[in-house]
Scaffold this motif. Structure first.
Motif, PDB file in Angstrom:
ATOM      1  N   LEU A 320      39.040  29.629  50.511  1.00  0.00           N
ATOM      2  CA  LEU A 320      39.555  31.035  50.618  1.00  0.00           C
ATOM      3  C   LEU A 320      40.919  31.080  49.563  1.00  0.00           C
ATOM      4  N   MET A 321      41.745  30.229  49.408  1.00  0.00           N
ATOM      5  CA  MET A 321      42.696  30.074  48.434  1.00  0.00           C
ATOM      6  C   MET A 321      42.315  29.884  47.171  1.00  0.00           C
ATOM      7  N   ALA A 322      41.420  29.090  46.850  1.00  0.00           N
ATOM      8  CA  ALA A 322      40.666  28.849  45.719  1.00  0.00           C
ATOM      9  C   ALA A 322      40.084  30.173  45.190  1.00  0.00           C
ATOM     10  N   ASP A 323      39.498  30.959  45.833  1.00  0.00           N
ATOM     11  CA  ASP A 323      38.603  31.817  45.341  1.00  0.00           C
ATOM     12  C   ASP A 323      39.950  32.990  45.425  1.00  0.00           C
ATOM     13  N   ARG A 324      40.870  33.043  45.879  1.00  0.00           N
ATOM     14  CA  ARG A 324      42.094  34.085  45.693  1.00  0.00           C
ATOM     15  C   ARG A 324      42.577  33.953  44.421  1.00  0.00           C
ATOM     16  N   TRP A 325      42.910  32.644  44.197  1.00  0.00           N
ATOM     17  CA  TRP A 325      43.689  32.282  42.927  1.00  0.00           C
ATOM     18  C   TRP A 325      42.620  32.367  41.620  1.00  0.00           C
ATOM     19  N   LYS A 326      41.382  32.385  41.819  1.00  0.00           N
ATOM     20  CA  LYS A 326      40.583  32.751  40.884  1.00  0.00           C
ATOM     21  C   LYS A 326      40.525  33.919  40.341  1.00  0.00           C
ATOM     22  N   ARG A 327      40.476  34.986  41.605  1.00  0.00           N
ATOM     23  CA  ARG A 327      40.325  36.400  41.436  1.00  0.00           C
ATOM     24  C   ARG A 327      41.940  36.933  40.720  1.00  0.00           C
ATOM     25  N   ILE A 328      42.797  36.420  41.203  1.00  0.00           N
ATOM     26  CA  ILE A 328      44.379  36.794  40.653  1.00  0.00           C
ATOM     27  C   ILE A 328      44.299  36.531  39.280  1.00  0.00           C
ATOM     28  N   ARG A 329      43.905  35.488  39.022  1.00  0.00           N
ATOM     29  CA  ARG A 329      44.135  35.011  37.510  1.00  0.00           C
ATOM     30  C   ARG A 329      43.186  35.823  36.531  1.00  0.00           C
ATOM     31  N   GLU A 330      42.029  35.901  37.090  1.00  0.00           N
ATOM     32  CA  GLU A 330      41.127  36.828  36.310  1.00  0.00           C
ATOM     33  C   GLU A 330      41.792  38.322  36.013  1.00  0.00           C
ATOM     34  N   ALA A 331      42.452  38.818  37.015  1.00  0.00           N
ATOM     35  CA  ALA A 331      43.043  40.228  37.239  1.00  0.00           C
ATOM     36  C   ALA A 331      44.113  40.108  36.127  1.00  0.00           C
ATOM     37  N   VAL A 332      44.951  39.128  36.159  1.00  0.00           N
ATOM     38  CA  VAL A 332      46.252  38.959  35.248  1.00  0.00           C
ATOM     39  C   VAL A 332      45.562  38.766  33.755  1.00  0.00           C
ATOM     40  N   ASN A 333      44.597  37.914  33.512  1.00  0.00           N
ATOM     41  CA  ASN A 333      43.996  37.751  32.260  1.00  0.00           C
ATOM     42  C   ASN A 333      43.371  38.791  31.498  1.00  0.00           C
ATOM     43  N   LYS A 334      43.385  39.954  32.375  1.00  0.00           N
ATOM     44  CA  LYS A 334      42.707  41.123  31.697  1.00  0.00           C
ATOM     45  C   LYS A 334      43.904  42.053  31.128  1.00  0.00           C
ATOM     46  N   THR A 335      45.074  41.654  31.434  1.00  0.00           N
ATOM     47  CA  THR A 335      46.150  42.369  30.770  1.00  0.00           C
ATOM     48  C   THR A 335      47.352  41.412  29.977  1.00  0.00           C
ATOM     49  N   ALA A 336      47.975  42.303  29.200  1.00  0.00           N
ATOM     50  CA  ALA A 336      49.031  41.376  28.631  1.00  0.00           C
ATOM     51  C   ALA A 336      50.498  41.526  29.195  1.00  0.00           C
ATOM     52  N   HIS A 337      50.669  42.297  30.231  1.00  0.00           N
ATOM     53  CA  HIS A 337      51.688  42.752  31.069  1.00  0.00           C
ATOM     54  C   HIS A 337      52.337  41.649  31.917  1.00  0.00           C
ATOM     55  N   SER A 400      52.782  37.725  47.819  1.00  0.00           N
ATOM     56  CA  SER A 400      51.914  36.892  48.766  1.00  0.00           C
ATOM     57  C   SER A 400      50.605  36.955  48.549  1.00  0.00           C
ATOM     58  N   MET A 401      49.958  35.799  48.774  1.00  0.00           N
ATOM     59  CA  MET A 401      48.493  35.544  48.506  1.00  0.00           C
ATOM     60  C   MET A 401      47.875  35.465  50.005  1.00  0.00           C
ATOM     61  N   LEU A 402      48.735  35.786  51.265  1.00  0.00           N
ATOM     62  CA  LEU A 402      47.967  35.163  52.488  1.00  0.00           C
ATOM     63  C   LEU A 402      47.704  36.582  53.201  1.00  0.00           C
ATOM     64  N   SER A 403      47.662  37.801  52.635  1.00  0.00           N
ATOM     65  CA  SER A 403      47.432  39.116  53.410  1.00  0.00           C
ATOM     66  C   SER A 403      45.878  39.203  53.538  1.00  0.00           C
ATOM     67  N   ARG A 404      45.747  40.157  54.398  1.00  0.00           N
ATOM     68  CA  ARG A 404      44.257  40.560  54.507  1.00  0.00           C
ATOM     69  C   ARG A 404      43.686  40.809  53.439  1.00  0.00           C
ATOM     70  N   GLU A 405      42.107  40.781  53.579  1.00  0.00           N
ATOM     71  CA  GLU A 405      41.375  40.854  52.196  1.00  0.00           C
ATOM     72  C   GLU A 405      41.474  42.214  51.540  1.00  0.00           C
ATOM     73  N   SER A 406      41.669  43.262  52.604  1.00  0.00           N
ATOM     74  CA  SER A 406      41.969  44.667  52.011  1.00  0.00           C
ATOM     75  C   SER A 406      43.124  44.798  51.038  1.00  0.00           C
ATOM     76  N   GLU A 407      44.230  44.172  51.515  1.00  0.00           N
ATOM     77  CA  GLU A 407      45.252  44.392  50.392  1.00  0.00           C
ATOM     78  C   GLU A 407      45.118  43.368  49.399  1.00  0.00           C
ATOM     79  N   PHE A 408      44.677  42.396  49.466  1.00  0.00           N
ATOM     80  CA  PHE A 408      44.348  41.385  48.131  1.00  0.00           C
ATOM     81  C   PHE A 408      43.580  42.307  47.220  1.00  0.00           C
ATOM     82  N   LYS A 409      42.242  42.765  48.065  1.00  0.00           N
ATOM     83  CA  LYS A 409      41.470  43.266  47.105  1.00  0.00           C
ATOM     84  C   LYS A 409      42.244  44.556  45.909  1.00  0.00           C
ATOM     85  N   VAL A 410      42.841  45.252  46.755  1.00  0.00           N
ATOM     86  CA  VAL A 410      43.689  46.360  46.040  1.00  0.00           C
ATOM     87  C   VAL A 410      44.438  45.809  44.850  1.00  0.00           C
TER      88      VAL A 410
END
Length: 420
Positions: A320-337, A400-410
């Motif tokens: 679960l943690m590995a999946d979340r870190w993969k997703r947040i890195r993908e999100a951050v890599n889409k922006t220079a901010h 926080s990386m520990l929230s419910r999926e609904s918040e992390f998805k947003v």
């Protein structure tokens, strides 16, 4: 009936106004409270102003709208809920009203209010995971690791010292350390700031948090003086967050169920202490502070820790943690901010996996001209905790990386769309 409903609506409005006013007053006086209390109140009441109760319930339980406010300031480990729902029968505890009446658990133990079943569960789990040396150690139970931290400060500070004991930690440090250290304005100890900047020829206590909260890096002591005492906060030294390399072998080690299993509401932590006299002094602090620790919480924690030793919990939570870190890195890599730290790959002795750190928090940096990352993200309805509270630059925030999926998805959907 209509008049009664009208009256209730006005009572609700007045109540909200009074609570918001009180929180604003407290927050104005304390920047730390501003981040936590204001954020929590907005998260809870954010949708209330339109009067749509059904919408609130749906957003909380079934998922969040794209425009919803998300509160990622706290490390509330709600992401573990689904696992424990699936394993509910294995961790169910039933007690009768006549049980656990006495203050005492084991009068022969240094920590006389520590339940024997919890001792067994803690000892077994550490041996299974291989993350802490248990032989020849004393276990002290506390109401979360926060109480144990205060107990350790009490035990390590000389009662007849020439002045308060200096307490330091390397920045970025856990934001609650300064608050907890100085809250009672004790004459025994005082917060002395960043360990990197400490150069006094005076006794000191250094807090070593590893993996570190907020940035996730492995830590060692920083101050090299000969008058120091170390407390190791190992709340995140579990295989879902970091490769387990060796059993930790330090004088005082703090752990908690809130981050190991996700049961923050049980308020159970434990210290593994080498010196018997230090363990006795820590026990004395808790005895004076709360006359022990809830037996009901201890028994529940013991049942949960036993289940962790017997199930695939760490495999589930690591994936679960590995999946979340993969997703947040993908999100951050889409922006220079924004940017995130990188971690070296290491092999975990518990799982055999080779991976980098998967911290419970993302130490997010706002790049470019944004100097106050917390305020910037708040404008986009993302509540975080700013770097200033960790003794670091305001260009950083802890997410926080520990929230419910609904918040992390947003979060992962919103970050790439943010423009300065």
């Amino acid at each position: 009936m209509a008049g009664y409903v009208f009256f209730l609506k006005h009572v609700l409005v007045v109540s909200l106004a009074m609570n918001m006013g009180l929180i604003w007053k407290i927050s104005y006086e304390d920047d730390e409270t501003l981040a936590s209390s204001w954020g929590s109140m907005l998260h809870f009441y954010g949708c209330c102003f339109n009067g749509d109760k059904n919408k609130i319930i749906q957003e909380v339980h079934d998922g969040l709208e794209e425009s919803a406010l998300i509160n990622l300031d706290h490390g509330d480990p709600t992401m573990y809920e689904n696992f424990w729902k699936q394993n509910g029968e294995q961790t169910k505890v039933v007690t009768s009203s006549w049980q656990h009446i006495s203050y005492f658990s084991d009068i022969k133990n240094v920590c006389w209010f520590l339940e024997p079943g919890l001792v067994t569960a803690i000892t077994r789990l550490h041996k299974v995971v291989g993350n802490a040396v248990m032989e020849g150690r004393h276990i002290v139970v506390g109401t979360g690791s926060s109480q144990l931290y205060q107990a350790a400060l009490y035990a390590l500070s000389p009662p007849n010292g020439s002045g308060p004991m200096n307490v330091v930690s390397a920045a970025p440090f856990y934001s609650s350390y300064p608050l907890m250290t100085d809250y009672l304005k004790s004459g025994l100890h005082k917060w002395a700031g960043d360990a990197y900047a400490f150069n006094k020829e005076e006794p000191y206590i250094e807090l070593v948090t590893s993996p570190n909260n907020p940035d996730g890096f492995t830590r060692q002591e920083v101050v090299k003086g000969d008058k120091g005492i170390l407390i190791h906060d190992l709340a995140y030294y579990w295989p879902q967050y970091t490769p387990i390399l060796l059993p930790a072998d330090y004088d005082i080690m703090l752990f908690t169920v809130s981050k190991s299993t996700g049961h923050a509401g049980s308020r159970i932590g434990w210290a593994i202490v080498k010196d018997r006299e230090i363990a006795k002094k820590m026990t004395t602090f808790i005895e004076i502070n709360t006359i022990g620790v809830s037996k009901d919480s201890q028994i529940r924690a013991a049942k949960v820790l036993q289940a962790v030793s017997e199930t695939n919990f760490f495999d589930y939570s690591h994936k679960l943690m590995a999946d979340r870190w993969k997703r947040i890195r993908e999100a951050v890599n889409k922006t220079a901010h924004f940017s995130l730290p990188s971690f070296p790959q290491q092999t975990c002795s518990f799982s055999g996996r080779t991976f980098g750190q998967l911290p419970a928090f993302a130490w997010l940096k706002c790049e470019g001209e944004v100097d106050d990352c917390e305020s910037f993200l708040r404008q986009h309805k993302i509540l975080t905790r700013g770097g200033k509270q960790f003794g670091a630059s305001m260009k950083y925030v802890r997410v926080s990386m520990l929230s419910r999926e609904s918040e992390f998805k947003v979060l992962t959907e919103r970050l790439p769309t943010i423009r300065s």
